[in-house]
Design an enzyme around this catalytic site. Structure first.
Site, PDB file in Angstrom:
ATOM      1  N   LYS A  53       0.842  -1.201   0.000  1.00 46.05           N
ATOM      2  CA  LYS A  53       0.000   0.000   0.000  1.00 46.05           C
ATOM      3  C   LYS A  53       0.876   1.250   0.000  1.00 46.05           C
ATOM      4  O   LYS A  53       0.613   2.213  -0.726  1.00 46.05           O
ATOM      5  CB  LYS A  53      -0.927   0.002   1.226  1.00 46.05           C
ATOM      6  CG  LYS A  53      -2.086  -0.980   1.101  1.00 46.05           C
ATOM      7  CD  LYS A  53      -2.794  -1.223   2.419  1.00 46.05           C
ATOM      8  CE  LYS A  53      -3.836  -2.335   2.263  1.00 46.05           C
ATOM      9  NZ  LYS A  53      -4.439  -2.777   3.504  1.00 46.05           N
ATOM     10  N   GLN A  97      -5.042  -1.645   9.594  1.00 40.80           N
ATOM     11  CA  GLN A  97      -4.934  -2.962   8.972  1.00 40.80           C
ATOM     12  C   GLN A  97      -5.559  -4.027   9.877  1.00 40.80           C
ATOM     13  O   GLN A  97      -5.260  -4.107  11.066  1.00 40.80           O
ATOM     14  CB  GLN A  97      -3.449  -3.285   8.692  1.00 40.80           C
ATOM     15  CG  GLN A  97      -3.222  -4.589   7.953  1.00 40.80           C
ATOM     16  CD  GLN A  97      -3.783  -4.608   6.537  1.00 40.80           C
ATOM     17  OE1 GLN A  97      -3.842  -3.589   5.856  1.00 40.80           O
ATOM     18  NE2 GLN A  97      -4.212  -5.760   6.082  1.00 40.80           N
ATOM     19  N   ASP A 120     -11.637   2.728   4.265  1.00 43.55           N
ATOM     20  CA  ASP A 120     -12.028   1.327   4.125  1.00 43.55           C
ATOM     21  C   ASP A 120     -13.541   1.153   4.061  1.00 43.55           C
ATOM     22  O   ASP A 120     -14.024   0.091   3.684  1.00 43.55           O
ATOM     23  CB  ASP A 120     -11.526   0.530   5.340  1.00 43.55           C
ATOM     24  CG  ASP A 120     -10.182  -0.134   5.091  1.00 43.55           C
ATOM     25  OD1 ASP A 120      -9.965  -0.595   3.962  1.00 43.55           O
ATOM     26  OD2 ASP A 120      -9.379  -0.185   6.037  1.00 43.55           O
TER      27      ASP A 120
HETATM   28  N1  GUN Z   1      -7.250  -6.863   5.899  1.00 46.47           N
HETATM   29  C1  GUN Z   1      -7.566  -7.576   4.793  1.00 46.47           C
HETATM   30  N2  GUN Z   1      -8.162  -6.775   3.866  1.00 46.47           N
HETATM   31  C2  GUN Z   1      -8.218  -5.545   4.418  1.00 46.47           C
HETATM   32  C3  GUN Z   1      -8.731  -4.300   3.949  1.00 46.47           C
HETATM   33  O1  GUN Z   1      -9.254  -4.162   2.839  1.00 46.47           O
HETATM   34  N3  GUN Z   1      -8.602  -3.248   4.805  1.00 46.47           N
HETATM   35  C4  GUN Z   1      -8.036  -3.394   6.039  1.00 46.47           C
HETATM   36  N4  GUN Z   1      -7.975  -2.317   6.817  1.00 46.47           N
HETATM   37  N5  GUN Z   1      -7.568  -4.531   6.507  1.00 46.47           N
HETATM   38  C5  GUN Z   1      -7.661  -5.603   5.692  1.00 46.47           C
END
Ligand code: GUN
Length: 293
Positions: A53, A97, A120
Site C-alpha cells: 500500500k 490494517q 475502508d
Molecule cells: N485486511 C484484509 N483486507 C483488508 C482491507 O481491505 N482493509 C483493512 N484495513 N484490513 C484488511
C-alpha cells in the site's frame, strides 16, 4: 477451453495512471492527498499488504504516514494513534490494517475512526450508508472486484452471483453492493458460508462465482459450471520448498483445474489483490477532493 484471465494487475495499472493524474491536478492546487496507516503486530501477510500500500501511494504521489505498534499494544495506545490521524490535517484517509492481534478490540477501533476519513468504509455509519444505497466510500476489495468485472467486459446485471464467504470485509459488503439497484449491481445474489449444506449445489448454479473463504481449494473444478466467471479473493500462503521464501501464494480456487472449465478467472496473485490497493488510492483521492472542496 482455457479461461480468459481477468488481469487485475493490468486493470489496476490503467486505473492507477488515472488516479496519479488526479493527484497531480490536486497537487497543482497545493493539495496532497494523504493516507494514515496503522499496523498493529507483525503478521507477515499484513506487513506485506501494508508495504504494498505504501509503495503504491508513493508511486501515485500520495503522502503516506505509517505507524506500527507491537502486538502487545494496549487499546488506549491504538485509539491514541487513530485520534492523532483524525486530527492530522495532512491525512485524508485512515486505514487500520485488520485483523488486529486482539480481535475483541476491532469494533472499538473502527468506531473511533472519523467516518469522514474512513477509506475502508468499515465504520458503522458508512456500512449503514452503503446498506441504504446512500453516497459513501465503499470497502476496497468488493469495490475492486466490481470494477475489475466491469473493465473486463463482464456483465453483472441480471447474473446469478454466488459468494462463498461472509466476512465483513468481503462477502457481506459484496453481496450488498451486487444486490443494489445501481450501475455496478442488479445481480441476483446467493451467499454461502461454513454452515451451508451441500455447497456445490449452490456454486454449480453460479454465473459468477466469488471465492472469499480464506482456505485453499475451497472451490474445485467439480463445483464450477462450464462457462462460469470465477473470482478468487483468497490469498493463502502454502509451503513450497522450491520457492525463494519457502512459501507461495494460492487462492481459494484450484486454479489449474478450474481454468479449463471457467469462461474467465482471476489469478492469484495478480487478480483481486492489486484492485484492492487501487480502490484504496481511489478513495483516498476522493476524500482529499471532498475535504478541499
Ligand atoms: N485486511 C484484509 N483486507 C483488508 C482491507 O481491505 N482493509 C483493512 N484495513 N484490513 C484488511
Amino acid at each position: 477451453m482455457s479461461a480468459q484471465i481477468l488481469d487485475g494487475k493490468a486493470v489496476s495499472e490503467a486505473m492507477r495512471a488515472e488516479i496519479a493524474g488526479a493527484v497531480q491536478e490536486l497537487r497543482s492546487e497545493d493539495v496532497t492527498p494523504g493516507l494514515g496507516v496503522l499496523l498493529v503486530g507483525d503478521d507477515p501477510a499484513s506487513r506485506s499488504y501494508v508495504t504494498a500500500k505504501e509503495k503504491a501511494c508513493e508511486k501515485a504521489g500520495i503522502f503516506s504516514l505509517e505507524i506500527r505498534l507491537p502486538a502487545t499494544a494496549a487499546r488506549g495506545e491504538i485509539l491514541d494513534v487513530v485520534q492523532s490521524f483524525n486530527k492530522d490535517t495532512r491525512i485524508d484517509g485512515i486505514l487500520v490494517q485488520l485483523p488486529l492481534p486482539d480481535a475483541d478490540m476491532e469494533d472499538d477501533v473502527l468506531f473511533a475512526v472519523n467516518p469522514e476519513k474512513d477509506v475502508d468504509g468499515f465504520h458503522p455509519v458508512n456500512v449503514g450508508r452503503m446498506m441504504l444505497g446512500m453516497p459513501t466510500y465503499l470497502p476496497c476489495t468488493p469495490h475492486g472486484i466490481l470494477h475489475l468485472l466491469k473493465r473486463s467486459g463482464i456483465k453483472v446485471a441480471g447474473a446469478h452471483v454466488v459468494i462463498v464467504g461472509r466476512s465483513n470485509i468481503v462477502g457481506r459488503p459484496l453481496a450488498n453492493m451486487l444486490s443494489q439497484k445501481s450501475e455496478l449491481g442488479n445481480a441476483t445474489v446467493t451467499m454461502c458460508h461454513t454452515r451451508t449444506r451441500d455447497l456445490a449445489s449452490h456454486t454449480l448454479r453460479a454465473d459468477i462465482l466469488v471465492a472469499a473463504a480464506g482456505r485453499p481449494r475451497t472451490i474445485t473444478a467439480e463445483m464450477v459450471r462450464e462457462g462460469a466467471v470465477v473470482v478468487d479473493v483468497g490469498v493463502n500462503r502454502v509451503e513450497d520448498a522450491a520457492a525463494k521464501n519457502g512459501y507461495r501464494l494460492v487462492g481459494d480456487v484450484d486454479f489449474e483445474a478450474v481454468k479449463e472449465k471457467a469462461a474467465a478467472i482471476t489469478p492469484v496473485p495478480g487478480g483481486v489483490g492489486p484492485m484492492t490497493i487501487t480502490m484504496l488510492l481511489y478513495n483516498t483521492v476522493e476524500f482529499a477532493r471532498r475535504q478541499n472542496g
